[in-house]
Scaffold this motif. Structure first.
Motif, short mmCIF file in Angstrom:
data_model
loop_
_atom_site.label_atom_id
_atom_site.label_comp_id
_atom_site.label_asym_id
_atom_site.label_seq_id
_atom_site.Cartn_x
_atom_site.Cartn_y
_atom_site.Cartn_z
N ASP A 149 51.30 44.42 49.66
CA ASP A 149 50.52 44.10 48.47
C ASP A 149 51.44 43.58 47.37
N SER A 150 50.83 42.92 46.36
CA SER A 150 51.64 42.38 45.27
C SER A 150 50.81 42.22 43.99
N ARG A 151 51.53 41.98 42.92
CA ARG A 151 50.94 41.66 41.62
C ARG A 151 51.74 40.49 41.05
N LYS A 152 51.04 39.39 40.73
CA LYS A 152 51.69 38.20 40.16
C LYS A 152 51.39 38.14 38.67
N PHE A 153 52.42 37.88 37.87
CA PHE A 153 52.29 37.79 36.42
C PHE A 153 52.77 36.42 35.97
N THR A 154 51.93 35.70 35.22
CA THR A 154 52.23 34.35 34.77
C THR A 154 51.94 34.23 33.28
N VAL A 155 52.87 33.64 32.54
CA VAL A 155 52.61 33.34 31.13
C VAL A 155 51.75 32.08 31.08
N MET A 156 50.63 32.18 30.37
CA MET A 156 49.71 31.06 30.20
C MET A 156 49.87 30.53 28.77
N VAL A 157 49.91 29.20 28.61
CA VAL A 157 49.98 28.59 27.30
C VAL A 157 48.83 27.60 27.18
N ASN A 158 48.03 27.77 26.15
CA ASN A 158 46.86 26.90 25.93
C ASN A 158 46.01 26.78 27.19
N ASN A 159 45.76 27.92 27.82
CA ASN A 159 44.91 28.04 29.01
C ASN A 159 45.50 27.42 30.28
N SER A 160 46.79 27.10 30.27
CA SER A 160 47.43 26.50 31.45
C SER A 160 48.59 27.37 31.93
N GLU A 161 48.81 27.39 33.25
CA GLU A 161 49.94 28.12 33.83
C GLU A 161 51.25 27.49 33.36
N THR A 162 52.28 28.33 33.27
CA THR A 162 53.63 27.83 33.00
C THR A 162 54.54 28.25 34.16
N SER A 163 55.78 27.83 34.08
CA SER A 163 56.76 28.20 35.12
C SER A 163 57.31 29.60 34.90
N LEU A 164 56.99 30.22 33.78
CA LEU A 164 57.49 31.57 33.48
C LEU A 164 56.59 32.59 34.16
N GLU A 165 57.05 33.09 35.32
CA GLU A 165 56.22 33.99 36.12
C GLU A 165 57.10 34.86 37.01
N THR A 166 56.51 35.95 37.47
CA THR A 166 57.20 36.83 38.40
C THR A 166 56.16 37.53 39.28
N THR A 167 56.56 37.89 40.47
CA THR A 167 55.69 38.62 41.39
C THR A 167 56.39 39.92 41.78
N VAL A 168 55.65 41.01 41.71
CA VAL A 168 56.16 42.31 42.13
C VAL A 168 55.47 42.65 43.45
N SER A 169 56.25 42.86 44.50
CA SER A 169 55.69 43.04 45.84
C SER A 169 56.18 44.31 46.51
N ASN A 170 55.36 44.78 47.45
CA ASN A 170 55.73 45.88 48.35
C ASN A 170 56.17 47.12 47.58
N THR A 171 57.39 47.58 47.82
CA THR A 171 57.86 48.81 47.19
C THR A 171 58.64 48.58 45.90
N ASP A 172 58.75 47.32 45.47
CA ASP A 172 59.41 47.02 44.19
C ASP A 172 58.52 47.49 43.04
N SER A 173 59.13 47.79 41.92
CA SER A 173 58.36 48.15 40.73
C SER A 173 58.74 47.31 39.52
N THR A 174 59.61 46.31 39.72
CA THR A 174 60.07 45.45 38.63
C THR A 174 60.02 43.99 39.07
N GLY A 175 59.57 43.15 38.16
CA GLY A 175 59.61 41.71 38.38
C GLY A 175 60.24 41.05 37.17
N ILE A 176 61.19 40.14 37.40
CA ILE A 176 61.92 39.49 36.31
C ILE A 176 62.01 37.99 36.57
#
Length: 144
Positions: free
Chosen positions: A65-92
């Protein structure tokens, strides 16, 4: 780049395991998570930059399983993103930098994948803006 200021927010209650959610940075815990992008926005007071997205999870998503986090600017995706997967608890994401213009809206989008474990989220990001301090989170302009 000017003054560097960390911005943060927190969900003290669990993130959804099934729906996309949004949150503003620098907002009181749990008062700004929404399933609607236009409900939860922060506003850039001047031209500046966002970088160093860091998301800490209280509980790792779990195997497959995973959780993806993306910074949105003016309703659009940006390249600033991270995904936290499996047994990890940090995304950078410490590689991407995005430019904001005065008046731009930005928010953090969360997309769960699979059936990730429930728990709190603690995101932060770095704001750089020509000696201007970013204050507080926000809502859509119609709610101001």
């Amino acid at each position: 780049m000017g003054l560097l200021q960390p911005l943060s927010s927190a969900y003290r209650t669990g993130l959804s395991a099934t729906v996309t959610q949004y949150t503003a940075f620098c907002a009181p815990a749990d008062t700004v998570k929404s399933t609607e992008l236009v409900d939860i926005l922060s506003i850039a007071p001047i031209n500046g930059y966002l970088s160093h997205l860091n998301v800490q999870l209280e509980v790792s998503p779990g195997s497959g399983d995973s959780r993806k986090f993306t910074v949105m600017v003016n309703n659009s995706e940006t390249s600033l993103e991270t995904t936290v997967s499996n047994t990890d608890s940090t995304g950078i994401d410490d590689k991407n930098i995005i430019k904001l213009n005065a008046g731009d809206y930005f928010t953090l989008r969360h997309i769960p994948s699979g059936t990730p474990s429930l728990g709190a989220m603690y995101p932060s990001i770095l704001w750089a803006g020509n000696n201007q301090v970013m204050m507080g989170g926000g809502r859509h302009p119609s709610g101001l």
